[in-house]
Design a protein around this motif. Structure first.
Motif, PDB file in Angstrom:
ATOM      1  N   THR A  20       0.835  -1.205   0.000  1.00 28.93           N
ATOM      2  CA  THR A  20       0.000   0.000   0.000  1.00 28.93           C
ATOM      3  C   THR A  20       0.867   1.251   0.000  1.00 28.93           C
ATOM      4  N   ARG A  21       1.970   1.222   0.747  1.00 30.60           N
ATOM      5  CA  ARG A  21       2.889   2.368   0.742  1.00 30.60           C
ATOM      6  C   ARG A  21       3.470   2.579  -0.652  1.00 30.60           C
ATOM      7  N   ALA A  22       3.838   1.500  -1.324  1.00 36.46           N
ATOM      8  CA  ALA A  22       4.374   1.606  -2.683  1.00 36.46           C
ATOM      9  C   ALA A  22       3.322   2.161  -3.642  1.00 36.46           C
ATOM     10  N   ALA A  23       2.084   1.711  -3.508  1.00 33.87           N
ATOM     11  CA  ALA A  23       1.002   2.220  -4.362  1.00 33.87           C
ATOM     12  C   ALA A  23       0.761   3.706  -4.099  1.00 33.87           C
ATOM     13  N   HIS A  24       0.819   4.113  -2.835  1.00 32.93           N
ATOM     14  CA  HIS A  24       0.632   5.523  -2.477  1.00 32.93           C
ATOM     15  C   HIS A  24       1.754   6.379  -3.060  1.00 32.93           C
ATOM     16  N   GLU A  25       2.985   5.915  -2.926  1.00 33.13           N
ATOM     17  CA  GLU A  25       4.120   6.661  -3.472  1.00 33.13           C
ATOM     18  C   GLU A  25       4.020   6.769  -4.991  1.00 33.13           C
ATOM     19  N   ALA A  26       3.612   5.690  -5.648  1.00 35.48           N
ATOM     20  CA  ALA A  26       3.465   5.715  -7.105  1.00 35.48           C
ATOM     21  C   ALA A  26       2.378   6.706  -7.516  1.00 35.48           C
ATOM     22  N   LEU A  27       1.264   6.707  -6.805  1.00 37.58           N
ATOM     23  CA  LEU A  27       0.195   7.659  -7.105  1.00 37.58           C
ATOM     24  C   LEU A  27       0.676   9.086  -6.903  1.00 37.58           C
ATOM     25  N   CYS A  28       1.347   9.344  -5.796  1.00 33.79           N
ATOM     26  CA  CYS A  28       1.799  10.710  -5.488  1.00 33.79           C
ATOM     27  C   CYS A  28       2.766  11.241  -6.551  1.00 33.79           C
ATOM     28  N   ALA A  71      -8.626   8.529  -4.554  1.00 40.06           N
ATOM     29  CA  ALA A  71      -7.634   7.446  -4.525  1.00 40.06           C
ATOM     30  C   ALA A  71      -6.579   7.720  -3.461  1.00 40.06           C
ATOM     31  N   LYS A  72      -6.118   8.960  -3.381  1.00 42.90           N
ATOM     32  CA  LYS A  72      -5.106   9.314  -2.380  1.00 42.90           C
ATOM     33  C   LYS A  72      -5.673   9.160  -0.961  1.00 42.90           C
ATOM     34  N   GLN A  73      -6.884   9.617  -0.761  1.00 48.03           N
ATOM     35  CA  GLN A  73      -7.519   9.516   0.549  1.00 48.03           C
ATOM     36  C   GLN A  73      -7.732   8.048   0.935  1.00 48.03           C
ATOM     37  N   ARG A  74      -8.146   7.215  -0.029  1.00 48.13           N
ATOM     38  CA  ARG A  74      -8.363   5.797   0.246  1.00 48.13           C
ATOM     39  C   ARG A  74      -7.053   5.125   0.655  1.00 48.13           C
ATOM     40  N   LEU A  75      -5.974   5.393  -0.085  1.00 49.84           N
ATOM     41  CA  LEU A  75      -4.683   4.788   0.242  1.00 49.84           C
ATOM     42  C   LEU A  75      -4.163   5.270   1.595  1.00 49.84           C
ATOM     43  N   GLU A  76      -4.316   6.554   1.878  1.00 49.35           N
ATOM     44  CA  GLU A  76      -3.854   7.084   3.167  1.00 49.35           C
ATOM     45  C   GLU A  76      -4.648   6.498   4.325  1.00 49.35           C
ATOM     46  N   GLY A  77      -5.940   6.296   4.136  1.00 49.65           N
ATOM     47  CA  GLY A  77      -6.747   5.659   5.170  1.00 49.65           C
ATOM     48  C   GLY A  77      -6.310   4.224   5.417  1.00 49.65           C
ATOM     49  N   ARG A  78      -6.030   3.507   4.325  1.00 47.85           N
ATOM     50  CA  ARG A  78      -5.582   2.113   4.470  1.00 47.85           C
ATOM     51  C   ARG A  78      -4.202   2.052   5.130  1.00 47.85           C
TER      52      ARG A  78
END
Length: 120
Positions: A20-28, A71-78
């Motif tokens: 999830t951290r990797a997905a968040h970083e990729a999105l950002c 998407a960013k909010q969902r990943l940060e919540g997870r």
């Protein structure tokens, strides 16, 4: 190899946390620099280096689309949920002092070992 018998649910939560951290970083990396539409700008930034000040430029930002913000909010919540699950897992109560610190550090890399052995 880890010397700690981590419970399967703790290992799974740690793996999902990494993913999830990797997905968040990729999105950002794909998002505009500002959440809201903003004009571009250029400014001189002071530095302590011998090279002196440097020029910083930001292009115009269209802001986040509703989909990007969601998407960013969902990943940060997870990320928050997973961090809490890993850090408050009952397994940590079975260890004391330096053993707990060592186990926490090893858990962060438990899946590195799996990936290395799978690649071999």
């Amino acid at each position: 190899m880890s010397s700690h018998p981590y419970p399967d649910d703790l290992l799974a939560a740690q793996l999902e946390l990494h993913q999830t951290r990797a997905a968040h970083e990729a999105l950002c990396r794909t998002l505009p620099w500002s959440t809201e539409p903003m004009p571009g700008w250029t400014a001189e930034q002071s530095t302590m280096s011998a090279a002196g000040p440097r020029t910083v430029t930001r292009p115009e930002s269209p802001g986040y689309t509703p989909e990007q913000a969601a998407a960013k909010q969902r990943l940060e919540g997870r990320l928050l949920e997973l961090t809490a699950a890993v850090s408050t897992h009952p397994f940590w109560d079975t260890l004391q002092g330096e053993a707990r610190v060592e186990a926490r550090m090893q858990l962060k890399h438990a899946h590195d070992e799996d990936a290395a052995s799978a690649a071999a």
